[in-house]
Design an enzyme around this catalytic site. Structure first.
Site, PDB file in Angstrom:
ATOM      1  N   HIS A 187      83.831  72.284  46.515  1.00  0.00           N
ATOM      2  CA  HIS A 187      82.398  71.961  46.541  1.00  0.00           C
ATOM      3  C   HIS A 187      82.016  70.945  45.458  1.00  0.00           C
ATOM      4  O   HIS A 187      81.247  70.011  45.733  1.00  0.00           O
ATOM      5  CB  HIS A 187      81.567  73.240  46.409  1.00  0.00           C
ATOM      6  CG  HIS A 187      81.645  74.121  47.610  1.00  0.00           C
ATOM      7  ND1 HIS A 187      81.185  73.729  48.849  1.00  0.00           N
ATOM      8  CD2 HIS A 187      82.150  75.376  47.776  1.00  0.00           C
ATOM      9  CE1 HIS A 187      81.388  74.700  49.716  1.00  0.00           C
ATOM     10  NE2 HIS A 187      81.975  75.697  49.095  1.00  0.00           N
ATOM     11  N   SER A 226      79.167  81.348  47.557  1.00  0.00           N
ATOM     12  CA  SER A 226      80.622  81.212  47.600  1.00  0.00           C
ATOM     13  C   SER A 226      81.330  82.230  46.712  1.00  0.00           C
ATOM     14  O   SER A 226      80.810  82.628  45.667  1.00  0.00           O
ATOM     15  CB  SER A 226      81.024  79.809  47.122  1.00  0.00           C
ATOM     16  OG  SER A 226      80.479  78.812  47.944  1.00  0.00           O
TER      17      SER A 226
END
Length: 432
Positions: A360, A289
């Site tokens: 997340h 990410s």
């Protein structure tokens, strides 16, 4: 004003007035009986308006279609005097603005859902300057969150055989790593890749959100190898069979009008189930990410630190420093320590949390790894100095990790991240 301009202005006013008349009719008893027809007429008129007149209609919805103050006050006083369930229900009904009912009825027309999503997308950029539009935005978000709840969503795998209209939308909507044409898209749909999207019956060919997955061995720490153009089908199939890790390397929301309506947490969990069923050998499910808020925080942090970190700030601002191995290695320890601190610092009221980290960690992932120069594309260098992060989704600890996050407990992280944080403490001690 010339006669032609006056005629045009009058026509514009007439169309806007016609839209308001249709809105009133749609809210009337007649509208309740023949709602779909009137709703279609209203959408047709709104479609014919120019942007300025649509804005006028949106302001009308926000300012005029509010709850009746006298009725609401009377019902509220009754509730305070007699706090029964019936009184509470009456209060809720009185507080429900006519605007929401109008929006519900507008949704009855063919294409109504898409039009309301477009309306919310259109008012988004105006919210800061016109706070009164926030009432309309909140009502639209409330209704769309109900209409787009998980029970209505359909998960589909997208591959090279999917309709061209859907494939074109992947190219258009990719928000993390640009898809550079059809060859690039074909590689991302190769046998060692997977792409899944949520769809809704009201928008059958419009992906709402999609995720791109790479099947690899071990944790991926850089995105460039995942975006390589290698198209050897045999090698890609062999890679999929050997893989032990699924890397979620891009998640893109497609509909700006659905901002704030959460799909991603459901998407990741269901995709994990799909991948486990297809590839039982997979042992790890992780992201690779970006850290889009890091550079903004870093600039402020280094500016506040004074002369001690001024050199680091100057070097980070130098063009192309990552192409110089000597300069890059000088910057690496400091930037990695600071990024670890950025991602694990306490989230105090008013402080910004990195949006990707919030997503997340809030979904129960663990901060697993911080990777140096994981993405050297220009956007990534500008936003995060090229650093990328692995967030690990471990089935057995997702619920506990989520609880840690929402309670404001220390961020759940790996020993590797703890080592970076220990280096941060040591560096601070040396500079004291």
């Amino acid at each position: 004003m010339s006669p032609a301009s006056q005629t045009s202005a009058n026509a514009s006013i007439a169309k806007l007035d016609r839209a308001k008349q249709l809105a009133a009719a749609l809210l009337s008893e007649r509208g309740e009986a023949s709602g779909a027809l009137i709703a279609r007429q209203l959408h047709d008129v709104l479609h014919a308006l120019d942007a300025s007149d649509r804005h006028g209609f949106q302001r009308y919805l926000a300012a005029e279609l509010r709850p009746d103050k006298a009725v609401l006050r009377a019902v509220a006083e009754h509730y305070l005097a007699d706090s029964t369930a019936e009184a509470a229900a009456a209060l809720a009904q009185a507080a429900d603005p006519p605007r929401q009912e109008l929006l519900r009825r507008m949704n009855m027309a063919p294409g109504g859902t898409s039009a309301l999503i477009a309306m919310r997308s259109e008012i988004g950029p105006r919210l800061r300057g016109e706070p009164e539009l926030k009432l309309l935005d909140a009502d639209l978000k409330h209704l769309l969150a109900s209409w787009f709840n998980r029970g209505f969503l359909e998960l589909r795998r997208i591959d090279w055989q999917s309709p061209a209209a859907v494939l074109e939308k992947l190219i258009a909507y990719e928000a993390v790593h640009e898809i550079k044409g059809w060859d690039d898209l074909r590689r991302r749909l190769a046998p060692d890749r997977r792409c899944f999207a949520f769809f809704h019956p009201a928008l059958p060919d419009e992906p709402l959100i999609f995720v791109e997955v790479a099947l690899v061995e071990g944790l991926a720490t850089a995105v460039q190898p995942l975006l390589s153009r290698d198209t050897d089908e045999h090698a890609r199939r062999a890679q999929a069979e050997r893989s032990d890790t699924a890397i979620f390397y891009s998640i893109s929301n497609c509909q700006d009008g659905l901002r704030g309506v959460s799909f991603g947490n459901f998407l990741i969990k269901q995709v994990v189930e799909e991948l486990q069923a297809e590839f039982p050998q997979l042992r790890r499910f992780s992201t690779l990410s970006p850290v889009p808020g890091f550079r903004r925080w870093l600039d402020q942090e280094l500016a506040d630190a004074g002369d001690r970190d001024a050199t680091l700030l100057r070097n980070v601002e130098a063009d192309g420093w990552w192409h110089d191995p000597v300069q890059s290695e000088k910057l690496r320890p400091g930037l990695m320590r600071l990024c670890a601190r950025y991602l694990t610092r306490p989230f105090l009221p008013g402080s910004r949390i990195d949006p990707v980290a919030r997503f997340h960690l809030g979904n129960g992932a663990r901060l697993e790894g911080i990777n140096w120069l994981g993405d050297t594309a220009s956007r990534a260098m500008a936003e995060s100095c090229g650093i990328m992060v692995n967030y690990l989704y471990d089935h057995d600890s997702i619920a506990d990790n989520h609880e840690h996050f929402v309670r404001g407990a220390p961020i759940v992280r790996s020993p590797d991240v703890d080592t970076l944080l220990a280096n941060t403490a040591a560096a601070r001690g040396c500079s004291a």
